[in-house]
Design a protein around this motif. Structure first.
Motif, PDB file in Angstrom:
ATOM      1  N   MET A   1       0.578  -1.597   0.090  1.00  0.00           N
ATOM      2  CA  MET A   1      -0.141   0.003   0.012  1.00  0.00           C
ATOM      3  C   MET A   1       0.745   1.335   0.193  1.00  0.00           C
ATOM      4  SD  MET A   1      -3.534  -0.331   0.474  1.00  0.00           S
ATOM      5  CE  MET A   1      -5.004  -1.334   0.248  1.00  0.00           C
ATOM      6  N   SER A   2       1.494   0.991  -0.380  1.00  0.00           N
ATOM      7  CA  SER A   2       3.014   2.052  -0.537  1.00  0.00           C
ATOM      8  C   SER A   2       2.779   3.242  -2.005  1.00  0.00           C
ATOM      9  CB  SER A   2       4.343   2.081  -1.064  1.00  0.00           C
ATOM     10  OG  SER A   2       4.225   1.273  -1.979  1.00  0.00           O
ATOM     11  N   ASN A   3       1.264   2.847  -2.958  1.00  0.00           N
ATOM     12  CA  ASN A   3       1.377   3.506  -3.829  1.00  0.00           C
ATOM     13  C   ASN A   3      -0.011   4.252  -3.670  1.00  0.00           C
ATOM     14  OD1 ASN A   3       0.501   5.026  -6.109  1.00  0.00           O
ATOM     15  ND2 ASN A   3      -0.074   2.982  -7.187  1.00  0.00           N
ATOM     16  N   ASP A   4      -0.005   5.544  -2.872  1.00  0.00           N
ATOM     17  CA  ASP A   4      -0.759   6.580  -2.010  1.00  0.00           C
ATOM     18  C   ASP A   4      -1.551   7.561  -3.455  1.00  0.00           C
ATOM     19  OD1 ASP A   4      -0.448   5.833   0.185  1.00  0.00           O
ATOM     20  OD2 ASP A   4       1.330   7.773   0.670  1.00  0.00           O
ATOM     21  N   ASP A   5      -1.514   7.550  -4.716  1.00  0.00           N
ATOM     22  CA  ASP A   5      -1.836   8.357  -5.521  1.00  0.00           C
ATOM     23  C   ASP A   5      -3.152   7.590  -6.346  1.00  0.00           C
ATOM     24  OD1 ASP A   5       0.451  10.224  -6.334  1.00  0.00           O
ATOM     25  OD2 ASP A   5       0.817   8.819  -7.466  1.00  0.00           O
ATOM     26  N   LYS A   6      -3.318   6.255  -5.668  1.00  0.00           N
ATOM     27  CA  LYS A   6      -4.743   5.500  -5.630  1.00  0.00           C
ATOM     28  C   LYS A   6      -5.512   5.883  -4.729  1.00  0.00           C
ATOM     29  CE  LYS A   6      -2.502   3.223  -9.725  1.00  0.00           C
ATOM     30  NZ  LYS A   6      -2.143   1.505 -10.450  1.00  0.00           N
ATOM     31  N   LEU A   7      -4.956   6.197  -4.331  1.00  0.00           N
ATOM     32  CA  LEU A   7      -5.909   6.436  -2.868  1.00  0.00           C
ATOM     33  C   LEU A   7      -7.884   7.674  -3.322  1.00  0.00           C
ATOM     34  CD1 LEU A   7      -3.475   5.961  -0.013  1.00  0.00           C
ATOM     35  CD2 LEU A   7      -5.594   4.431  -0.821  1.00  0.00           C
ATOM     36  N   ILE A   8      -7.979   6.870  -2.789  1.00  0.00           N
ATOM     37  CA  ILE A   8      -9.458   7.858  -3.335  1.00  0.00           C
ATOM     38  C   ILE A   8     -10.250   8.385  -1.870  1.00  0.00           C
ATOM     39  CG2 ILE A   8     -12.268   8.229  -3.590  1.00  0.00           C
ATOM     40  CD1 ILE A   8     -10.984   5.697  -5.922  1.00  0.00           C
ATOM     41  N   ASP A   9     -10.541   9.780  -1.498  1.00  0.00           N
ATOM     42  CA  ASP A   9     -11.192  10.208  -0.488  1.00  0.00           C
ATOM     43  C   ASP A   9     -12.334  10.213  -0.579  1.00  0.00           C
ATOM     44  OD1 ASP A   9     -11.369  11.898   1.614  1.00  0.00           O
ATOM     45  OD2 ASP A   9     -10.728  13.959   1.453  1.00  0.00           O
ATOM     46  N   LEU A  10     -12.916   9.602   0.003  1.00  0.00           N
ATOM     47  CA  LEU A  10     -14.212   8.886  -0.050  1.00  0.00           C
ATOM     48  C   LEU A  10     -15.092  10.784   0.217  1.00  0.00           C
ATOM     49  CD1 LEU A  10     -14.953   5.708   1.256  1.00  0.00           C
ATOM     50  CD2 LEU A  10     -14.505   6.223  -0.666  1.00  0.00           C
ATOM     51  N   SER A  11     -15.059  11.255   0.389  1.00  0.00           N
ATOM     52  CA  SER A  11     -15.681  12.462   1.554  1.00  0.00           C
ATOM     53  C   SER A  11     -15.634  13.326   0.264  1.00  0.00           C
ATOM     54  CB  SER A  11     -14.979  13.374   3.136  1.00  0.00           C
ATOM     55  OG  SER A  11     -13.643  13.020   2.718  1.00  0.00           O
ATOM     56  N   VAL A  12     -14.477  13.513  -0.122  1.00  0.00           N
ATOM     57  CA  VAL A  12     -14.642  14.690  -1.075  1.00  0.00           C
ATOM     58  C   VAL A  12     -15.440  14.317  -2.562  1.00  0.00           C
ATOM     59  CG1 VAL A  12     -13.501  15.782  -3.147  1.00  0.00           C
ATOM     60  CG2 VAL A  12     -11.996  15.268  -0.634  1.00  0.00           C
ATOM     61  N   GLU A  13     -15.770  12.425  -2.953  1.00  0.00           N
ATOM     62  CA  GLU A  13     -16.506  12.163  -3.437  1.00  0.00           C
ATOM     63  C   GLU A  13     -17.623  12.144  -3.346  1.00  0.00           C
ATOM     64  OE1 GLU A  13     -15.282  10.828  -7.099  1.00  0.00           O
ATOM     65  OE2 GLU A  13     -13.070  11.205  -6.212  1.00  0.00           O
ATOM     66  N   ARG A  14     -17.456  12.093  -1.696  1.00  0.00           N
ATOM     67  CA  ARG A  14     -19.091  12.451  -2.028  1.00  0.00           C
ATOM     68  C   ARG A  14     -19.905  13.644  -1.683  1.00  0.00           C
ATOM     69  NH1 ARG A  14     -22.303  14.157   3.361  1.00  0.00           N
ATOM     70  NH2 ARG A  14     -23.942  12.272   3.460  1.00  0.00           N
ATOM     71  N   ASP A  15     -18.779  14.750  -1.223  1.00  0.00           N
ATOM     72  CA  ASP A  15     -19.829  16.125  -1.526  1.00  0.00           C
ATOM     73  C   ASP A  15     -19.649  16.068  -2.554  1.00  0.00           C
ATOM     74  OD1 ASP A  15     -19.018  16.441   1.082  1.00  0.00           O
ATOM     75  OD2 ASP A  15     -17.198  17.099   0.949  1.00  0.00           O
ATOM     76  N   LYS A  16     -18.665  16.245  -3.980  1.00  0.00           N
ATOM     77  CA  LYS A  16     -18.973  16.516  -5.406  1.00  0.00           C
ATOM     78  C   LYS A  16     -20.802  15.993  -5.785  1.00  0.00           C
ATOM     79  CE  LYS A  16     -14.617  16.306  -6.141  1.00  0.00           C
ATOM     80  NZ  LYS A  16     -13.259  14.778  -7.517  1.00  0.00           N
ATOM     81  N   ARG A  17     -20.333  14.228  -5.083  1.00  0.00           N
ATOM     82  CA  ARG A  17     -21.772  13.752  -6.072  1.00  0.00           C
ATOM     83  C   ARG A  17     -23.053  14.469  -5.049  1.00  0.00           C
ATOM     84  NH1 ARG A  17     -22.303   8.944  -3.149  1.00  0.00           N
ATOM     85  NH2 ARG A  17     -23.797   8.928  -1.953  1.00  0.00           N
ATOM     86  N   ILE A  18     -23.404  14.957  -4.142  1.00  0.00           N
ATOM     87  CA  ILE A  18     -24.260  15.942  -3.605  1.00  0.00           C
ATOM     88  C   ILE A  18     -24.073  16.752  -4.236  1.00  0.00           C
ATOM     89  CG2 ILE A  18     -25.501  17.148  -1.656  1.00  0.00           C
ATOM     90  CD1 ILE A  18     -23.102  14.272   0.282  1.00  0.00           C
ATOM     91  N   HIS A  19     -23.300  17.683  -4.389  1.00  0.00           N
ATOM     92  CA  HIS A  19     -23.372  18.769  -5.418  1.00  0.00           C
ATOM     93  C   HIS A  19     -23.961  18.417  -6.800  1.00  0.00           C
ATOM     94  CE1 HIS A  19     -22.122  23.038  -6.633  1.00  0.00           C
ATOM     95  NE2 HIS A  19     -21.555  22.137  -7.595  1.00  0.00           N
ATOM     96  N   ASP A  20     -23.262  17.675  -6.843  1.00  0.00           N
ATOM     97  CA  ASP A  20     -24.503  17.383  -8.513  1.00  0.00           C
ATOM     98  C   ASP A  20     -25.365  16.860  -8.247  1.00  0.00           C
ATOM     99  OD1 ASP A  20     -21.494  17.586  -9.868  1.00  0.00           O
ATOM    100  OD2 ASP A  20     -21.695  15.176  -9.938  1.00  0.00           O
ATOM    101  N   LEU A  21     -26.166  16.426  -7.384  1.00  0.00           N
ATOM    102  CA  LEU A  21     -27.241  16.383  -7.640  1.00  0.00           C
ATOM    103  C   LEU A  21     -28.216  17.158  -7.184  1.00  0.00           C
ATOM    104  CD1 LEU A  21     -27.232  12.931  -5.098  1.00  0.00           C
ATOM    105  CD2 LEU A  21     -28.169  12.707  -7.183  1.00  0.00           C
TER     106      LEU A  21
END
Length: 53
Positions: A1-21
Motif C-alpha cells: 500500500m505504498s501507492n498513495d496516488d490511487k487512494l480515493i478520498d470518499l468524503s470529497v467524492e461524496r461532496d461532489k456527488r451531493i453537489h451534482d444532485l
C-alpha cells in the motif's frame, strides 16, 4: 500500500456527488418555473427618462 496516488478520498467524492444532485434538482426547478411563468424576452428597456422639451 505504498501507492498513495490511487487512494480515493470518499468524503470529497461524496461532496461532489451531493453537489451534482443539488445542481440537477435546481435545474429541474428552474425549468419548471420557466414553463409556468415564461420570461418575456422581447421587451427593450428604456435608456432613461425622456427629455423635456
Amino acid at each position: 500500500m505504498s501507492n498513495d496516488d490511487k487512494l480515493i478520498d470518499l468524503s470529497v467524492e461524496r461532496d461532489k456527488r451531493i453537489h451534482d444532485l443539488n445542481d440537477k434538482r435546481l435545474n429541474e426547478v428552474r425549468q419548471a418555473f420557466e414553463r409556468a411563468m415564461p420570461l418575456s424576452k422581447g421587451k427593450k428597456k428604456s435608456k432613461g427618462k425622456p427629455k423635456k422639451r
